[in-house]
Enzyme design. Structure first.
Site, PDB file in Angstrom:
ATOM      1  N   ARG A  16      -3.420  -3.378  -0.321  1.00  0.00           N
ATOM      2  CA  ARG A  16      -4.657  -2.786  -0.869  1.00  0.00           C
ATOM      3  C   ARG A  16      -4.943  -3.250  -2.286  1.00  0.00           C
ATOM      4  O   ARG A  16      -6.056  -3.137  -2.778  1.00  0.00           O
ATOM      5  CB  ARG A  16      -4.584  -1.262  -0.809  1.00  0.00           C
ATOM      6  CG  ARG A  16      -4.833  -0.788   0.623  1.00  0.00           C
ATOM      7  CD  ARG A  16      -4.309   0.603   0.881  1.00  0.00           C
ATOM      8  NE  ARG A  16      -4.495   1.000   2.250  1.00  0.00           N
ATOM      9  CZ  ARG A  16      -3.763   0.624   3.275  1.00  0.00           C
ATOM     10  NH1 ARG A  16      -2.777  -0.240   3.076  1.00  0.00           N
ATOM     11  NH2 ARG A  16      -3.993   1.056   4.489  1.00  0.00           N
ATOM     12  N   HIS A  28       7.017  15.788  -3.273  1.00  0.00           N
ATOM     13  CA  HIS A  28       6.449  15.394  -4.563  1.00  0.00           C
ATOM     14  C   HIS A  28       5.187  14.550  -4.372  1.00  0.00           C
ATOM     15  O   HIS A  28       4.198  14.704  -5.092  1.00  0.00           O
ATOM     16  CB  HIS A  28       7.492  14.634  -5.388  1.00  0.00           C
ATOM     17  CG  HIS A  28       7.022  14.256  -6.744  1.00  0.00           C
ATOM     18  ND1 HIS A  28       6.631  12.980  -7.063  1.00  0.00           N
ATOM     19  CD2 HIS A  28       6.870  15.003  -7.871  1.00  0.00           C
ATOM     20  CE1 HIS A  28       6.258  12.955  -8.334  1.00  0.00           C
ATOM     21  NE2 HIS A  28       6.394  14.164  -8.849  1.00  0.00           N
ATOM     22  N   ILE A  33       3.226   6.295  -3.855  1.00  0.00           N
ATOM     23  CA  ILE A  33       3.873   5.857  -2.619  1.00  0.00           C
ATOM     24  C   ILE A  33       4.749   6.992  -2.105  1.00  0.00           C
ATOM     25  O   ILE A  33       5.565   7.543  -2.854  1.00  0.00           O
ATOM     26  CB  ILE A  33       4.717   4.587  -2.854  1.00  0.00           C
ATOM     27  CG1 ILE A  33       3.814   3.454  -3.374  1.00  0.00           C
ATOM     28  CG2 ILE A  33       5.427   4.164  -1.566  1.00  0.00           C
ATOM     29  CD1 ILE A  33       4.557   2.208  -3.811  1.00  0.00           C
ATOM     30  N   PHE A  90     -12.716   6.941  -8.194  1.00  0.00           N
ATOM     31  CA  PHE A  90     -11.331   7.283  -7.861  1.00  0.00           C
ATOM     32  C   PHE A  90     -10.652   6.071  -7.233  1.00  0.00           C
ATOM     33  O   PHE A  90     -10.894   5.741  -6.074  1.00  0.00           O
ATOM     34  CB  PHE A  90     -11.322   8.465  -6.889  1.00  0.00           C
ATOM     35  CG  PHE A  90      -9.951   9.029  -6.616  1.00  0.00           C
ATOM     36  CD1 PHE A  90      -9.271   9.728  -7.591  1.00  0.00           C
ATOM     37  CD2 PHE A  90      -9.378   8.878  -5.371  1.00  0.00           C
ATOM     38  CE1 PHE A  90      -8.019  10.268  -7.327  1.00  0.00           C
ATOM     39  CE2 PHE A  90      -8.122   9.424  -5.099  1.00  0.00           C
ATOM     40  CZ  PHE A  90      -7.447  10.112  -6.085  1.00  0.00           C
TER      41      PHE A  90
END
Length: 158
Positions: A153, A114, A108, A139
């Site tokens: 999701r 990062h 997230i 994946f």
């Protein structure tokens, strides 16, 4: 005794802080889950990042339901975050003990770069494994802007 040591050296292993092997979960197959094919006896290694565990657990449960309904055997390996997934998948692939590999994680976006580093490393590492063509690689790493997108999701409200 020497034979046991030689066998132990051949197996995939890593420090416990990087990879923890879990016993395959028994998950009740969801009636709405329809596998694309029956793959009885196929053995799949699934590497799950435990960061954002509420999301990755839901994704892992969904994968387990599909594998169970298809007749595949799922062996799960936990890693701390999405960055570590590709390295562990690579080792598992080299072990020749699996018919396929799967990555599950959730990254997230935060306020620093990062996010980009982790997403790029995961995409490139898993992509290289897939492109090598030795084993099928799936994946399942979400790269999202916020927790709501991740929840949506992963199957909705968690």
């Amino acid at each position: 005794m020497r034979q046991k040591k030689a066998q132990a050296k051949k197996s995939v292993s890593a420090p416990s802080t990087v990879m923890v092997k879990r016993a395959p979960k028994r998950v009740a197959a969801a009636s709405s889950v329809k596998p694309p094919v029956e793959i009885w006896g196929t053995k799949v290694a699934v590497v799950v990042a435990t960061f954002n565990a509420d999301i990755t657990e839901k994704l892992s449960e969904g994968a387990a339901a599909v594998f169970q309904k298809s007749g595949a055997l799922m062996e799960r390996f936990d890693v701390p975050g999405a960055f570590e997934i590709a390295g562990v998948l690579s080792r598992l692939g080299r072990s020749r003990r699996y018919d396929g590999l799967m990555a599950i994680g959730c990254v997230i976006r935060g306020e620093t770069e990062h996010y980009d580093l982790v997403v790029d490393q995961g995409r490139e590492g898993v992509g290289r494994l897939s492109a090598a063509g030795d084993l099928p690689v799936t994946f399942g790493v979400l790269a999202v802007e916020n927790r709501k997108q991740a929840q949506d999701r992963a199957g909705g409200k968690l």
